[in-house]
Scaffold this motif. Structure first.
Motif, PDB file in Angstrom:
ATOM      1  N   ARG A  57      70.788 -58.030   3.238  1.00 23.47           N
ATOM      2  CA  ARG A  57      69.458 -58.508   3.608  1.00 23.47           C
ATOM      3  C   ARG A  57      69.591 -59.919   4.156  1.00 23.47           C
ATOM      4  O   ARG A  57      70.660 -60.536   4.056  1.00 23.47           O
ATOM      5  CB  ARG A  57      68.515 -58.496   2.411  1.00 23.47           C
ATOM      6  N   GLU A  58      68.522 -60.420   4.710  1.00 24.66           N
ATOM      7  CA  GLU A  58      68.497 -61.796   5.185  1.00 24.66           C
ATOM      8  C   GLU A  58      67.907 -62.682   4.095  1.00 24.66           C
ATOM      9  O   GLU A  58      66.860 -62.368   3.522  1.00 24.66           O
ATOM     10  CB  GLU A  58      67.640 -61.891   6.447  1.00 24.66           C
ATOM     11  N   VAL A  59      68.584 -63.774   3.790  1.00 28.06           N
ATOM     12  CA  VAL A  59      68.089 -64.700   2.776  1.00 28.06           C
ATOM     13  C   VAL A  59      68.052 -66.107   3.358  1.00 28.06           C
ATOM     14  O   VAL A  59      68.752 -66.414   4.330  1.00 28.06           O
ATOM     15  CB  VAL A  59      68.973 -64.688   1.505  1.00 28.06           C
ATOM     16  N   GLU A  60      67.235 -66.942   2.749  1.00 27.00           N
ATOM     17  CA  GLU A  60      67.125 -68.329   3.200  1.00 27.00           C
ATOM     18  C   GLU A  60      67.132 -69.282   2.014  1.00 27.00           C
ATOM     19  O   GLU A  60      66.588 -68.964   0.946  1.00 27.00           O
ATOM     20  CB  GLU A  60      65.853 -68.522   4.024  1.00 27.00           C
ATOM     21  N   ILE A  61      67.775 -70.416   2.220  1.00 28.75           N
ATOM     22  CA  ILE A  61      67.797 -71.502   1.248  1.00 28.75           C
ATOM     23  C   ILE A  61      66.924 -72.624   1.788  1.00 28.75           C
ATOM     24  O   ILE A  61      67.058 -73.022   2.956  1.00 28.75           O
ATOM     25  CB  ILE A  61      69.223 -71.994   0.997  1.00 28.75           C
TER      26      ILE A  61
END
Length: 233
Positions: free
Chosen positions: A152-156
Motif C-alpha cells: 500500500r502507499e503510506v506517508e510520514i
C-alpha cells in the motif's frame, strides 16, 4: 481559532505542556502540536475518512481528536508514558460523548513506539519529534516491514522535523519527499513546518494497472482469435 475554543468544542483537555516524571530514556517531554499548525497542515494536505493515522508519542491524544472530529479519520495513538496515556483515555471518555461515532475509530495504546506492530490498514504516520533518532529508525523499519507484507502507499508526516529524522528518511530509506508545508513563524525558524514523505504504491494505481493488463490481454486474445479465423478461411 483559539486553543481554548477548540478544546471546549472537542470536550478535551490537552493544552498543558508537561515534563514527564519518569525514568524512560530517549523519549521527549509532552508538548502538543499547536492547533493553528494543524489547521495550516490540513489546509494544504488532503485526507479522507478512509485514512487511518498513527500518532507516535501521542501524549494526551490531541492529534487523534482533531483528525477524527474535522475529517472523520481513524487514528491509533501510541504513548509509552502511562500518565499521559491515562489522560488520553479520560479525554476520550469525554470526547466520545460529543462524538459517539469515534468509538470505532479511535484507539489508544500504552506501548513503546518501537514495539508497536503496524497494522495493514494504517497508512499515515505522525511524528512531532517524540523520541531519539534510534527509536525513529526502529519505528520506520516497522512501517516498511508492514508495507512489504501488505502492499500500500503510506506517508510520514513530520512536524518541526529534526535533521536526524530527515537524513535517515532521505539517505537510508526509499521514502521520497512529497512536500513541505510552512507553519507559523517559518520565516524566523525554517523548522516551523510539516515535511511529508511517501513510500509504497497506492492500491488505486495497482487496481488501474491490473485492469489495464486485463484489457490488453483481452485485446490480444481477440486479435489472436481473429487471425486464426482468417487463416482458417
Amino acid at each position: 481559532m483559539k486553543e481554548s475554543v477548540i478544546e471546549k468544542m472537542l470536550h478535551i483537555n490537552t493544552s498543558k505542556a508537561e515534563t514527564r516524571l519518569d525514568n524512560v530514556r530517549y523519549y521527549s517531554r509532552y508538548e502538543p502540536t499547536p492547533y493553528d499548525a494543524l489547521e495550516t497542515l490540513f489546509k494544504h494536505y488532503t485526507v479522507s475518512k478512509k485514512d487511518h493515522f498513527v500518532d507516535f508519542g501521542s501524549g494526551k491524544g490531541r492529534f487523534s481528536f482533531f483528525v477524527n472530529f474535522f475529517f472523520n479519520c481513524a487514528c491509533t495513538s501510541v504513548e509509552i508514558i502511562e500518565e499521559f496515556h491515562n489522560k488520553a483515555l479520560l479525554n476520550f471518555e469525554s470526547y466520545k460523548k460529543r462524538n459517539p461515532g469515534a468509538i470505532d475509530k479511535l484507539f489508544y495504546v500504552n506501548e513503546y513506539a518501537e514495539k508497536y506492530e503496524v497494522s495493514k490498514f494504517e497508512n499515515k504516520f505522525y511524528f512531532f519529534n517524540p523520541f531519539s533518532v534510534n527509536i525513529f529508525i526502529a519505528v520506520v523499519n516497522q512501517i516498511i516491514k508492514s508495507v512489504e507484507s501488505f502492499g500500500r502507499e503510506v506517508e510520514i508526516i513530520l512536524y518541526y522535523p529534526s535533521d536526524d529524522y530527515i537524513n535517515f528518511l532521505e539517505r537510508r530509506t526509499a521514502f521520497t519527499h512529497v512536500m513541505d508545508i510552512p507553519s507559523k513563524d517559518f520565516d524566523k525558524d525554517v523548522r516551523n513546518r510539516f515535511s511529508i514523505y511517501r513510500f509504497g504504491e497506492s492500491t488505486d494505481s495497482l487496481e488501474e494497472e491490473f485492469t489495464l493488463n486485463i484489457n490488453i490481454k483481452s485485446v490480444l486474445y481477440q486479435e489472436t482469435i481473429l487471425c486464426k479465423k482468417t487463416k482458417d478461411k
